[in-house]
Motif scaffolding. Sequence first.
Motif, PDB file in Angstrom:
ATOM      1  N   ARG A  85       7.511  20.657  16.688  1.00  0.00           N
ATOM      2  CA  ARG A  85       8.706  20.540  17.211  1.00  0.00           C
ATOM      3  C   ARG A  85       9.603  19.485  16.512  1.00  0.00           C
ATOM      4  NH1 ARG A  85       9.882  21.554  23.028  1.00  0.00           N
ATOM      5  NH2 ARG A  85      11.918  20.583  23.397  1.00  0.00           N
TER       6      ARG A  85
ATOM      7  N   ASP B 245       8.098  25.748  21.162  1.00  0.00           N
ATOM      8  CA  ASP B 245       8.037  24.557  20.104  1.00  0.00           C
ATOM      9  C   ASP B 245       8.163  25.223  18.794  1.00  0.00           C
ATOM     10  OD1 ASP B 245       7.802  22.662  22.134  1.00  0.00           O
ATOM     11  OD2 ASP B 245       5.768  22.407  21.705  1.00  0.00           O
TER      12      ASP B 245
ATOM     13  N   ALA C 291      17.051  17.357  20.597  1.00  0.00           N
ATOM     14  CA  ALA C 291      15.907  16.991  21.432  1.00  0.00           C
ATOM     15  C   ALA C 291      16.537  16.905  22.952  1.00  0.00           C
ATOM     16  CB  ALA C 291      15.639  15.405  21.191  1.00  0.00           C
TER      17      ALA C 291
ATOM     18  N   THR D 229      15.686  19.780  25.806  1.00  0.00           N
ATOM     19  CA  THR D 229      15.132  19.320  27.185  1.00  0.00           C
ATOM     20  C   THR D 229      15.990  19.809  28.295  1.00  0.00           C
ATOM     21  OG1 THR D 229      14.416  17.366  25.952  1.00  0.00           O
ATOM     22  CG2 THR D 229      14.703  17.129  28.427  1.00  0.00           C
ATOM     23  N   ASN D 230      17.294  19.804  28.105  1.00  0.00           N
ATOM     24  CA  ASN D 230      17.926  20.123  29.357  1.00  0.00           C
ATOM     25  C   ASN D 230      17.877  21.924  29.707  1.00  0.00           C
ATOM     26  OD1 ASN D 230      19.047  17.582  29.862  1.00  0.00           O
ATOM     27  ND2 ASN D 230      20.854  17.854  28.357  1.00  0.00           N
TER      28      ASN D 230
ATOM     29  N   TRP E  39      13.471  23.635  27.443  1.00  0.00           N
ATOM     30  CA  TRP E  39      12.286  23.626  26.531  1.00  0.00           C
ATOM     31  C   TRP E  39      11.624  22.363  25.958  1.00  0.00           C
ATOM     32  CZ3 TRP E  39      14.081  27.777  22.278  1.00  0.00           C
ATOM     33  CH2 TRP E  39      14.143  28.933  22.670  1.00  0.00           C
ATOM     34  N   ALA E  40      11.057  21.659  26.872  1.00  0.00           N
ATOM     35  CA  ALA E  40      10.560  20.201  26.751  1.00  0.00           C
ATOM     36  C   ALA E  40       8.950  20.302  26.494  1.00  0.00           C
ATOM     37  CB  ALA E  40      11.063  19.456  28.080  1.00  0.00           C
TER      38      ALA E  40
END
Length: 369
Positions: free
Chosen positions: A204, A304, A360, A364-365, A368-369
């Motif tokens: 990632r 990822d 990043a 995340t928002n 795809w965290a």
Amino acid sequence: MSDGAAFTIDEANGGRRLALSGNYLVSTIGRIDTDLRAVDEPLQEIDLSAVREIDTVGAWIALSLSRKTGGEIVGASDRATRLIEALSATDDSGPLEPERLPVFTRVASATGARVAAAQRGTVGAVAFVGQFIAAVGMLIRHPRRFRTKAFVRQMELVGVDALGIIGLMSFLIGIVIAQQGAVQLQQFGAETLTVNLVGRITMRELGVLMTAIMVAGRSGSAFAAQLGTMKLTEEVDAMRTIGISPMEALVVPRVLAVTVMMVLLGFYASCVAIVGGAVIGELSLGIPFGSFLARIKDVVPTYDLYVGLVKAPVFGLIVGMTGCYQGLKVEGNSEQVGLKTTNAVVFAIFTVIVLDAFFAVFFTNVGWA
């Protein structure tokens, strides 16, 4: 008869006399300059009758000695007289150091200069991006103008030739992540989660990021140095003169090559880093090599991989554009080549790290965290 400069000090007419002899030229006076500067006692006269040749430097030495010691210049030739009279009109009593402005004035001036430079740089960068887009559009309309051989050659230089150094770097990064991660996870009895740590962080983040930094230092600097040298030797201007677009011939193949190869190099770096982590798992953690690799498929989400593949071409585009832009900004002298090459590497790495932080937060928002 020596062609150098010499002098003697003797007593004459109740006073001290300095007699200069030989050639008082810039090329000959250096070896006695220190001794002449040490003469500071009062003199009655400075005799130039034995001076065969003299230039401005020699005349200035004689005039300076006269002013310092009070001695009268005698025996000067017509040329020496003209030079001394011309130099007599000059004043050497001015300050040796420039006036230092107050700190607030200097700070304000430096800030204004940097703001103006940033504004010019922004305009230049936007114009360069526009020219690049126009060149790509022209090549899409006329694909036969695309320089395929140059593109393939740049892919070889950017990608194939970099496999060794990027592979070694990624392998060592995988080892470091696995080793340090295992040390921390052992405190909680969760050392088996080292597989998760190595797999996700390399796929990632670090695989693509470290590859982009390496490519910026290796290929971005090469682009800037190559194009800067061509700009300095007027090869770029010659290309324009004969009707060849430097943007199409030099910039587009390089930028496209580094953009394409960054995808492959980023994936390659991530895989090699996982292999490095698997080696540490085998040697230090008791996790079999094959089991480590097999578990990667279970603990690393597919997205990822997508995150890395999305970031890689963007980072490659930034590195290529920055290197070519800085190279084409070279002008004036060879010092600019080194300066712009340094700027290309610094700006590319800085921009890549900023964009990585943006990606990043963005991924995340979107979940795809």
